[in-house]
Structures are given as C-alpha cells and as structure tokens.
Scaffold this motif. Structure first.
Motif, PDB file in Angstrom:
ATOM      1  N   VAL A  87       0.849  -1.072  -0.087  1.00  0.00           N
ATOM      2  CA  VAL A  87      -0.048  -0.055  -0.124  1.00  0.00           C
ATOM      3  C   VAL A  87       0.916   1.109  -0.107  1.00  0.00           C
ATOM      4  N   ALA A  88       2.267   1.134   0.760  1.00  0.00           N
ATOM      5  CA  ALA A  88       2.879   2.608   0.739  1.00  0.00           C
ATOM      6  C   ALA A  88       3.820   2.628  -0.430  1.00  0.00           C
ATOM      7  N   ASP A  89       4.183   1.595  -1.126  1.00  0.00           N
ATOM      8  CA  ASP A  89       4.865   1.490  -2.243  1.00  0.00           C
ATOM      9  C   ASP A  89       4.315   0.622  -3.101  1.00  0.00           C
ATOM     10  N   PRO A  90       3.205   0.878  -3.991  1.00  0.00           N
ATOM     11  CA  PRO A  90       2.991   0.118  -4.890  1.00  0.00           C
ATOM     12  C   PRO A  90       3.571  -0.115  -6.166  1.00  0.00           C
ATOM     13  N   VAL A  91       4.555   0.788  -6.500  1.00  0.00           N
ATOM     14  CA  VAL A  91       5.488   0.695  -7.681  1.00  0.00           C
ATOM     15  C   VAL A  91       6.484  -0.210  -7.244  1.00  0.00           C
ATOM     16  N   GLY A  92       7.034  -0.290  -6.045  1.00  0.00           N
ATOM     17  CA  GLY A  92       8.084  -1.307  -5.603  1.00  0.00           C
ATOM     18  C   GLY A  92       7.358  -2.676  -5.569  1.00  0.00           C
ATOM     19  N   ASP A  93       6.296  -2.801  -5.076  1.00  0.00           N
ATOM     20  CA  ASP A  93       5.745  -3.828  -4.953  1.00  0.00           C
ATOM     21  C   ASP A  93       5.567  -4.740  -6.185  1.00  0.00           C
ATOM     22  N   ALA A  94       5.077  -3.763  -7.469  1.00  0.00           N
ATOM     23  CA  ALA A  94       4.778  -4.189  -8.462  1.00  0.00           C
ATOM     24  C   ALA A  94       6.147  -4.910  -9.264  1.00  0.00           C
ATOM     25  N   ARG A  95       7.005  -4.055  -9.217  1.00  0.00           N
ATOM     26  CA  ARG A  95       8.493  -4.670  -9.546  1.00  0.00           C
ATOM     27  C   ARG A  95       8.814  -5.898  -8.808  1.00  0.00           C
ATOM     28  N   ARG A  96       8.726  -6.125  -7.729  1.00  0.00           N
ATOM     29  CA  ARG A  96       9.093  -7.359  -6.942  1.00  0.00           C
ATOM     30  C   ARG A  96       8.005  -8.604  -7.474  1.00  0.00           C
ATOM     31  N   ASN A  97       6.637  -8.144  -7.340  1.00  0.00           N
ATOM     32  CA  ASN A  97       5.660  -9.166  -7.705  1.00  0.00           C
ATOM     33  C   ASN A  97       5.267  -9.403  -8.980  1.00  0.00           C
ATOM     34  N   VAL A  98       5.149  -8.492  -9.728  1.00  0.00           N
ATOM     35  CA  VAL A  98       4.792  -8.621 -11.202  1.00  0.00           C
ATOM     36  C   VAL A  98       5.897  -8.876 -12.084  1.00  0.00           C
ATOM     37  N   LEU A  99       6.854  -7.946 -12.216  1.00  0.00           N
ATOM     38  CA  LEU A  99       7.968  -8.021 -13.134  1.00  0.00           C
ATOM     39  C   LEU A  99       8.788  -9.300 -12.568  1.00  0.00           C
ATOM     40  N   GLY A 100       8.826  -9.678 -11.291  1.00  0.00           N
ATOM     41  CA  GLY A 100       9.694 -10.878 -10.828  1.00  0.00           C
ATOM     42  C   GLY A 100       8.891 -12.178 -11.301  1.00  0.00           C
ATOM     43  N   SER A 101       7.473 -11.964 -11.313  1.00  0.00           N
ATOM     44  CA  SER A 101       6.771 -13.345 -11.753  1.00  0.00           C
ATOM     45  C   SER A 101       6.748 -13.502 -13.496  1.00  0.00           C
ATOM     46  N   LEU A 102       7.018 -12.465 -13.958  1.00  0.00           N
ATOM     47  CA  LEU A 102       7.193 -12.338 -15.690  1.00  0.00           C
ATOM     48  C   LEU A 102       8.453 -12.948 -15.809  1.00  0.00           C
ATOM     49  N   ALA A 103       9.515 -12.357 -15.108  1.00  0.00           N
ATOM     50  CA  ALA A 103      11.043 -12.758 -15.323  1.00  0.00           C
ATOM     51  C   ALA A 103      11.001 -14.184 -15.018  1.00  0.00           C
ATOM     52  N   VAL A 104      10.278 -14.772 -14.168  1.00  0.00           N
ATOM     53  CA  VAL A 104      10.484 -16.295 -13.688  1.00  0.00           C
ATOM     54  C   VAL A 104       9.956 -17.017 -14.994  1.00  0.00           C
ATOM     55  N   PRO A 142      -9.269  -7.813  -5.569  1.00  0.00           N
ATOM     56  CA  PRO A 142      -8.249  -7.356  -4.407  1.00  0.00           C
ATOM     57  C   PRO A 142      -8.450  -6.034  -4.119  1.00  0.00           C
ATOM     58  N   ILE A 143      -8.104  -5.935  -2.759  1.00  0.00           N
ATOM     59  CA  ILE A 143      -8.247  -4.555  -2.128  1.00  0.00           C
ATOM     60  C   ILE A 143      -6.851  -3.969  -1.860  1.00  0.00           C
ATOM     61  N   CYS A 144      -5.814  -4.475  -2.275  1.00  0.00           N
ATOM     62  CA  CYS A 144      -4.366  -3.907  -1.787  1.00  0.00           C
ATOM     63  C   CYS A 144      -3.650  -4.220  -3.193  1.00  0.00           C
ATOM     64  N   PRO A 145      -2.592  -3.429  -3.245  1.00  0.00           N
ATOM     65  CA  PRO A 145      -1.618  -3.704  -4.465  1.00  0.00           C
ATOM     66  C   PRO A 145      -1.169  -5.359  -4.485  1.00  0.00           C
ATOM     67  N   TYR A 146      -0.716  -5.652  -3.196  1.00  0.00           N
ATOM     68  CA  TYR A 146      -0.054  -7.144  -3.166  1.00  0.00           C
ATOM     69  C   TYR A 146      -1.124  -8.109  -3.973  1.00  0.00           C
ATOM     70  N   GLY A 147      -2.468  -8.047  -3.462  1.00  0.00           N
ATOM     71  CA  GLY A 147      -3.382  -8.784  -4.161  1.00  0.00           C
ATOM     72  C   GLY A 147      -3.593  -8.573  -5.747  1.00  0.00           C
ATOM     73  N   ALA A 148      -3.398  -7.515  -6.160  1.00  0.00           N
ATOM     74  CA  ALA A 148      -3.599  -7.016  -7.611  1.00  0.00           C
ATOM     75  C   ALA A 148      -2.570  -7.602  -8.218  1.00  0.00           C
ATOM     76  N   ALA A 149      -1.172  -7.660  -7.488  1.00  0.00           N
ATOM     77  CA  ALA A 149       0.014  -8.215  -8.333  1.00  0.00           C
ATOM     78  C   ALA A 149      -0.206  -9.695  -8.479  1.00  0.00           C
ATOM     79  N   LYS A 150      -0.696 -10.326  -7.439  1.00  0.00           N
ATOM     80  CA  LYS A 150      -1.156 -11.931  -7.524  1.00  0.00           C
ATOM     81  C   LYS A 150      -2.025 -12.269  -8.621  1.00  0.00           C
ATOM     82  N   VAL A 151      -3.119 -11.365  -8.845  1.00  0.00           N
ATOM     83  CA  VAL A 151      -3.915 -11.505  -9.820  1.00  0.00           C
ATOM     84  C   VAL A 151      -3.100 -11.236 -11.104  1.00  0.00           C
TER      85      VAL A 151
END
Length: 348
Positions: A87-104, A142-151
């Motif tokens: 919630v505090a850093d949605p861009v950082g969360d997306a880098r780890r959780n969205v781009l990370g998943s795509l890279a894997v 999802p109600i938080c960026p973490y959940g959105a990244a998992k979706v």
C-alpha cells in the motif's frame, strides 16, 4: 528431476527445498536474502544436489542462470509479501511481484521447463466476499496492491500456457504458518504472537480482533506444491487452506495457552488493506491433487512454539555452536552449498 525454487530461503521455500532434496531431486535455490535467511537451508547445506543463487529474480544474471539450469519444474515463491508495504509503495511492490513473476515465467519458457507452480494468495486476490468459504470460481476483488500483483501473476500464467504451452498451476494459499517463519518480520502473525508472548513482550491486535484467517501449516502447503508439480491441475488455480476460519482474537488465546502466558493483547486501530475474513473452499485441491490439510491448528501451533523455544534455548546456551554461515563484506561463505556469484561478477 531438476527444479528451480525461487524464494528458497524463506520459510515455505526452504521447507520445500528440504522436501525436494529428500526425494532425490536436484535444486537451484534462488533468493535475494532480503527477507529470507541462509540458516533456513542449513539442514540441506551438505547436499551436493543443492545450488544456491543469491539474486533478485528480475536481474539479468538470475534469468540467465535459471534458464541455463534446464529445470523440468519451476516453483515460484519469491515475493514482497507485506500488504502494508504494498500500500505504501505500490510501484516497488509491482516490480518485485509483477515483473518478478514475469521474469521467472520467461526463464521457465526459455529453459524448456514442463511446468511452473505459482504461489498465489488465497485471501488478497478474492477480497471481501458475500459467502464463505470462498470457491475458486468467486469473482476476484483485490483491495491492496499485493493482491492485484498476484492476480496479475495468475494472468501471465494463462498467457504463457496459451502462447508457449507451459503447464501452470496457481496455488492460492491461506495464511501459512510453522517453523522457520520469521518472528521479527512484517508477516506471520502466529510467529509474531508466539515469540512476543514467550519473551514477555506486549502483543498487538489491529482492529477489534474479529477478523478471520484460514491458517494452514507449512508442511501441508509443501505437500500441495509437490503434488502440483505433476500433470494434475494444469491451467487451474487451487485454494490451499483448511476451510476453517479463526479470528485473530481466538488465535491469540490459543497461542497464549500453548506458551502458558496471559492472554492480554493490546488493541490498535485497524490497518489499511487488511481483509475482514479469509476462509477457503479447498474441495478442488482434494479432487484434482488428492490433497487436504492434515495438521490441525492446535497441533500446528504446538509444533511452531516448540521450534521457537528451541531457537531461544540455543541462543542462550553457553555451548551454542557458531553459525555455519560466516559473513565477509557482502559475501556469505556457506560450507558445502554451491553459490553462484555470476551476478556479483556482473556488477563488478
């Protein structure tokens, strides 16, 4: 079988690595050690089939190494998992959780892997639902960026399945707990409550304590990952939990009973992005994988507290052995564990 496990030094990932090695598989364990700990892999440190790569999965060097390993199955557990941080850093969360998943996923495709098993979230992807326990067919909200990244990660799984015929299964995990969960981290309320109560520190409940979660023991979760590595479940999301809801207030009382401490938490204002309820219908996992949770909450809490007590006893023992892991600057010396330093060479 050769496998890649990301997030391998975390408490779920390391437990999975130990299980895979016991079953005779060779493992490339990847972790950037931002939240994971090498001590979690100490049990398998002498196994020559284990190779450890310290790297962010998004890094080019990590992608090259994961591709070159030519794994048959990839288990992707690496994530930024703190809801408040997302919630505090949605861009950082997306880098780890969205781009990370795509890279894997891209590494799995490039290496010719047969299947990728993805650690999704059985709470945050569904949000607050009208009926419980929640089935996989429920609308995602999802109600938080973490959940959105998992979706988003699950969406990329479907893309790679269609485009590249990569088999994929997403496991929507309940609230996982058990040995090796970091009691000083931002996630893992069981370990946080238990360690604080054991040490006589105050415990805090955010909100009135009525929020519920579906607590599932780590060994049961690892069993689900192992079963999902086979052909069953391709293209599916499967809920992995117990189907039983336990309120935070009830959880605190149960842990206090196990550690024999007063059940007197402090109540704090609720936190943004937190769900009111989590309860998962896990019938599909039983039908498709033959999986069900076997460790009930009382037994799981006893095992977790026993592990924490062993750590406390070892720390206070005058004859406690030195850590197997020496630190020299930024380089960890891990006996008998091959560690790939290609990323460090690239940085230099």
């Amino acid at each position: 079988m050769r496998v890649v496990t990301t997030g391998a030094a975390g408490f779920i990932g390391s437990t999975l690595v130990d299980r895979l090695l016991r079953e005779g598989h060779s493992v490339l364990a990847v972790d950037d050690l931002s939240t994971g700990h090498l001590d979690n892999l100490a049990e398998s440190a002498d196994d020559p089939r284990l190779t450890f790569l310290e790297s962010d999965v998004v890094a080019d060097a990590a992608r090259r190494e994961m591709t070159a390993y030519r794994a048959e199955v990839v288990f992707h557990l690496a994530a930024q998992m703190d809801v408040r941080h997302s919630v505090a850093d949605p861009v950082g969360d997306a880098r780890r959780n969205v781009l990370g998943s795509l890279a894997v996923l891209e590494s799995a495709r490039a290496s010719g892997a047969r299947k990728l098993v993805f650690a999704s979230s059985g709470g945050t992807i569904y949000g607050d639902q009208p009926t419980y326990p929640v089935h996989e067919s429920a609308d995602l909200d999802p109600i938080c960026p973490y959940g959105a990244a998992k979706v988003c990660g699950e969406t990329y799984l479907r893309v790679y399945r269609h485009l590249h015929r990569l088999q994929t299964t997403a496991l929507a995990l309940g609230n996982v707990y058990g040995p090796r969960q970091d009691p000083h981290g931002e996630a893992g309320v069981v370990s946080i409550f238990a360690s604080a109560l054991m040490e006589g520190r105050p415990t805090m409940i955010f909100g009135a304590g009525g929020a519920t979660r579906d607590y599932v023991y780590v060994d049961d979760v690892v069993e689900a990952f192992v079963l999902a590595a086979g052909p069953a479940g391709d293209g599916l999301r499967l809920n992995i939990g117990t189907g039983r809801e336990t309120s935070v207030r009830q959880l605190h009382r149960l842990i206090a009973e196990v550690v024999e401490r007063p059940d007197t938490p402090k109540f704090m204002p609720p936190r943004a992005g937190e769900l009111d309820r989590v309860g998962l219908d896990c019938g599909a996992a039983q039908r498709v994988l033959g999986w069900r949770a076997k460790v009930d909450l009382t037994e799981g809490l006893s095992r977790t507290v026993a592990w924490l007590q062993d750590r406390v006893d070892a720390a206070h023992s005058p004859a406690a052995p030195a850590s197997r892991h020496a630190v020299v600057g930024q380089t960890y010396l891990v006996p008998a564990v091959k560690r790939d330093r290609s990323e460090a060479r690239e940085r230099r």
